[in-house]
Design a protein around this motif. Sequence first.
Motif, mmCIF file in Angstrom:
data_model
loop_
_atom_site.group_PDB
_atom_site.id
_atom_site.type_symbol
_atom_site.label_atom_id
_atom_site.label_comp_id
_atom_site.label_asym_id
_atom_site.label_seq_id
_atom_site.Cartn_x
_atom_site.Cartn_y
_atom_site.Cartn_z
ATOM 1 N N GLN A 81 0.829 -1.208 0.000
ATOM 2 C CA GLN A 81 0.000 0.000 0.000
ATOM 3 C C GLN A 81 0.867 1.263 0.000
ATOM 4 O O GLN A 81 0.553 2.238 -0.679
ATOM 5 N N ALA A 82 1.941 1.243 0.778
ATOM 6 C CA ALA A 82 2.838 2.405 0.830
ATOM 7 C C ALA A 82 3.493 2.639 -0.532
ATOM 8 O O ALA A 82 3.615 3.784 -0.986
ATOM 9 N N VAL A 83 3.910 1.580 -1.198
ATOM 10 C CA VAL A 83 4.518 1.718 -2.520
ATOM 11 C C VAL A 83 3.483 2.239 -3.519
ATOM 12 O O VAL A 83 3.764 3.141 -4.316
ATOM 13 N N ALA A 84 2.259 1.699 -3.466
ATOM 14 C CA ALA A 84 1.199 2.125 -4.397
ATOM 15 C C ALA A 84 0.874 3.608 -4.231
ATOM 16 O O ALA A 84 0.565 4.292 -5.207
ATOM 17 N N LYS A 85 0.972 4.119 -3.006
ATOM 18 C CA LYS A 85 0.675 5.530 -2.761
ATOM 19 C C LYS A 85 1.819 6.454 -3.164
ATOM 20 O O LYS A 85 1.628 7.662 -3.249
ATOM 21 N N SER A 86 2.995 5.899 -3.407
ATOM 22 C CA SER A 86 4.144 6.752 -3.730
ATOM 23 C C SER A 86 4.538 6.713 -5.211
ATOM 24 O O SER A 86 5.429 7.457 -5.614
#
Length: 158
Positions: free
Chosen positions: A46-51
Amino acid sequence: MIWFLGICLIGFLIFYFPAFRRYSLYAIGVICVLAFAVYSYDNHKQAVAKSLISAGQLALSKVILTSNYGYDISGEVQNNSRYTLSDMTIEVTAFDCPGFVIDRSCRIVGDDRDVYVWVEVPPAQVRAFSGAVSLANMPAIQGHFLWQFSVVGTRARQ
């Protein structure tokens, strides 16, 4: 009811059979470690998808705010990144202004900082979007109703 019977059976086996007790504790430990690993991996994804896509890589056009039993924002979004946009979050602020320009004399009469818009936009393409805006408890407008928006979050997939 079946869950309750299953828990009672496992409790009985743990209480009366020491070998089962030992292996069940190992199994519970392994399950906990696996659950933590899955949870951590999902948070990382999720963190990668948001960045992957910044707000500056999106171009919004023809954006309008309509009022019909609530407010809706709609328009077009162009994805200028190399990843597929899967959703975005928009912040909308409503103003009561004496003139036709948003400046220091305007009063903020409503805002929604979490307008979630699901829109699938491949790289270098344009799609229409729409989302519901919550501007609850707005006072009566004395001057001119003006508003502004900004993209505050994105989520992408590779």
